[in-house]
Design a protein around this motif. Structure first.
Motif, mmCIF file in Angstrom:
data_model
loop_
_atom_site.group_PDB
_atom_site.id
_atom_site.type_symbol
_atom_site.label_atom_id
_atom_site.label_comp_id
_atom_site.label_asym_id
_atom_site.label_seq_id
_atom_site.Cartn_x
_atom_site.Cartn_y
_atom_site.Cartn_z
ATOM 1 N N CYS A 171 17.775 -2.426 -1.103
ATOM 2 C CA CYS A 171 16.914 -3.327 -1.865
ATOM 3 C C CYS A 171 16.033 -2.555 -2.860
ATOM 4 O O CYS A 171 15.735 -3.053 -3.955
ATOM 5 N N GLU A 172 15.626 -1.343 -2.470
ATOM 6 C CA GLU A 172 14.845 -0.525 -3.399
ATOM 7 C C GLU A 172 15.674 -0.151 -4.623
ATOM 8 O O GLU A 172 15.188 -0.182 -5.759
ATOM 9 N N LYS A 173 16.922 0.194 -4.395
ATOM 10 C CA LYS A 173 17.800 0.562 -5.503
ATOM 11 C C LYS A 173 18.110 -0.640 -6.389
ATOM 12 O O LYS A 173 18.300 -0.503 -7.604
ATOM 13 N N LYS A 174 18.170 -1.830 -5.780
ATOM 14 C CA LYS A 174 18.562 -3.034 -6.516
ATOM 15 C C LYS A 174 17.360 -3.933 -6.835
ATOM 16 O O LYS A 174 17.537 -5.106 -7.178
ATOM 17 N N ARG A 175 16.158 -3.372 -6.740
ATOM 18 C CA ARG A 175 14.948 -4.165 -6.935
ATOM 19 C C ARG A 175 14.965 -4.918 -8.279
ATOM 20 O O ARG A 175 14.694 -6.111 -8.349
ATOM 21 N N ASP A 176 15.306 -4.200 -9.356
ATOM 22 C CA ASP A 176 15.279 -4.818 -10.680
ATOM 23 C C ASP A 176 16.271 -5.971 -10.783
ATOM 24 O O ASP A 176 15.961 -7.020 -11.365
ATOM 25 N N LYS A 177 17.465 -5.786 -10.227
ATOM 26 C CA LYS A 177 18.484 -6.826 -10.303
ATOM 27 C C LYS A 177 18.079 -8.038 -9.477
ATOM 28 O O LYS A 177 18.251 -9.194 -9.918
ATOM 29 N N THR A 180 15.015 -8.961 -8.705
ATOM 30 C CA THR A 180 13.899 -9.588 -9.423
ATOM 31 C C THR A 180 14.407 -10.404 -10.612
ATOM 32 O O THR A 180 13.933 -11.509 -10.882
ATOM 33 N N GLU A 181 15.395 -9.856 -11.294
ATOM 34 C CA GLU A 181 15.980 -10.564 -12.449
ATOM 35 C C GLU A 181 16.628 -11.876 -12.015
ATOM 36 O O GLU A 181 16.458 -12.912 -12.681
ATOM 37 N N ASP A 182 17.360 -11.833 -10.883
ATOM 38 C CA ASP A 182 17.994 -13.045 -10.380
ATOM 39 C C ASP A 182 16.933 -14.084 -9.993
ATOM 40 O O ASP A 182 17.117 -15.303 -10.220
ATOM 41 N N ASP A 188 13.885 -14.372 -11.259
ATOM 42 C CA ASP A 188 13.230 -14.873 -12.462
ATOM 43 C C ASP A 188 14.065 -15.934 -13.150
ATOM 44 O O ASP A 188 13.528 -16.857 -13.771
#
Length: 331
Positions: free
Chosen positions: A316-322, A324-326, A328
Motif C-alpha cells: 500500500c505504501e508503494k501504491k499510495r498514489d494510485k 489515492t487517485e482511484d 479521488d
C-alpha cells in the motif's frame, strides 16, 4: 614482443613499440583498442600493460603452471567497464584492467577442470574443458550447465558463432580428427522452459542479464512477457506464505491493484473495497488467483496473519498514489 598499429591511410601496419620480457609470454589479450591495455600471461603470473605509456603491472599470481586462458567481458549495467577473466587453474579471476594499472575484483568463477579455452557469449560464458563444455551465467558467474562429449575427443580449441543480434547461435569445437558443432537453443525457448518447470528465479535472472547488455541482446526476448513471469512467481510465493516475496514480484509485474488487494481480504473491509472498486466487488475470485487455479485466497491467521500485514502495508505504501487517485475519482 612487437606491437604494431594499423594505418588506414597507407593500408598497412607500423611498429609502435618493442617490449622485452624475462620470459616468453604464454597468452596475450588486447582490451580496449589503441588506448586500452594488453593482458599478458606468463609462467606463474599475469601482467597488465597500458598502451598509452607501456607501463606494466603484475595483476595476478598463481602457484601451478597450467594452460593460460583469458577473455574479455563486455560492459553492462552491472559492470560499467570492460573486465577480463584470467585463469589460475580451475578458478577464473575478474580484473578491471582499464582501472589504474589493473584492479583485482572479488568476483570469482569456478570451472570443473582447468579450461582449454573460454569465451564471453552474452548472456553466457562458454568454456571448453577436456571432456565437456561448461556454461556459466555472465552476470553472476554461476555454473549453469555442463555438456559432456559423447566420446573422448581431446578438443584443442573452441569458437562460438555470434548472430547479428549478439547472442551465441553455435559453438565450433576442434579435435585432432574433426570439428564438432553445438547449436544453441534460442534464449526465448530457454526462458519458456524455465518458467514451465517453475524455475522462475533462473528465468528472471536470465531476462535481467539479457536486458543489462542492451538492445542487441534484449531484442531476443521480444516474445517474453517478463511481467507475466513475475506475476506467476508472485502467486506461487503467495501460496507458500512468502508474502514479502510475493509483493515484490507483484510490484515488478505492475499487477492490478484490485487483484493484489483481493488476496488479503482480512485487511480490506468489504465496504471500502466495494466503494473503491464496485465493478469487482461481487467477483468470487480475481484473475490473479485464477492464474494458477486457486479458488480462494490463503486463510490468514496467527503468525501468517502478521507476515501478511507487513507485506500489505509495504504494498500500500508503494501504491499510495494510485490508490489515492482511484479514491479521488469517486468524488
Amino acid at each position: 614482443m612487437k606491437i604494431f598499429q594499423w594505418q588506414s591511410g597507407i593500408g598497412g601496419f607500423t611498429m609502435r613499440r618493442e617490449l622485452s620480457f624475462s620470459e616468453s609470454p604464454r597468452s596475450i589479450l588486447c582490451v580496449g583498442g589503441i588506448g586500452g591495455t594488453i593482458v599478458i600471461g606468463f609462467k606463474k603470473h599475469y601482467e597488465n600493460i597500458e598502451l598509452q605509456n607501456y607501463n606494466g603491472t603484475k595483476i595476478v599470481e598463481f602457484e601451478k603452471e597450467h594452460r593460460l586462458v583469458s577473455f574479455e567481458i563486455p560492459p553492462s549495467t552491472t559492470r560499467i567497464n570492460s573486465t577480463v577473466i584470467v585463469s589460475t587453474g580451475i578458478h577464473g579471476v575478474v580484473v578491471d584492467v582499464l582501472g589504474s594499472g589493473g584492479i583485482l575484483t572479488e568476483e570469482r568463477l569456478e570451472w570443473s577442470t582447468p579450461p582449454i579455452a573460454a569465451h564471453a557469449a552474452v548472456p553466457f560464458i562458454l568454456t571448453l574443458l577436456l571432456d565437456s563444455i561448461e556454461v556459466h551465467d555472465i552476470s553472476s558467474l554461476v555454473a549453469l550447465q555442463r555438456i559432456r562429449f559423447v566420446t573422448p575427443s581431446f578438443p584443442t580449441s573452441m569458437c562460438p558463432i555470434t548472430e547479428m543480434i549478439g547472442a551465441p547461435s553455435a559453438a565450433f569445437v576442434s579435435t585432432p580428427e574433426s570439428i564438432v558443432v553445438l547449436t544453441m537453443i534460442p534464449l526465448s525457448t530457454q526462458i519458456t522452459r524455465l518458467v514451465d518447470s517453475a524455475n522462475f528465479e533462473d528465468a528472471l535472472a536470465l531476462c535481467s542479464t539479457c536486458h543489462s547488455y542492451g538492445p542487441q541482446t534484449s531484442v531476443q526476448l521480444a516474445d517474453i512477457d517478463v511481467r507475466s513471469i513475475h506475476e506467476k512467481y508472485g502467486t506461487v510465493l503467495y501460496q507458500k506464505g512468502d508474502f514479502d516475496g510475493a509483493i515484490v514480484n507483484y510490484l515488478s509485474a505492475e499487477s492490478d491493484i484490485v487483484d493484489v488487494l483481493s488476496l488479503f481480504p482480512e485487511f480490506i473491509p468489504q465496504s471500502l473495497f466495494t466503494l473503491l472498486y464496485p465493478q469487482r466487488a461481487n467477483s468470487p475470485t480475481s484473475p490473479l488467483l485464477n492464474l494458477v487455479g486457486v479458488i480462494n485466497p490463503v486463510k490468514l491467521q496467527g503468525v501468517i496473519l502478521h507476515r501478511a500485514a507487513t507485506a500489505i502495508v509495504q504494498y500500500c505504501e508503494k501504491k499510495r498514489d494510485k490508490i489515492t487517485e482511484d479514491a479521488d475519482e469517486l468524488n
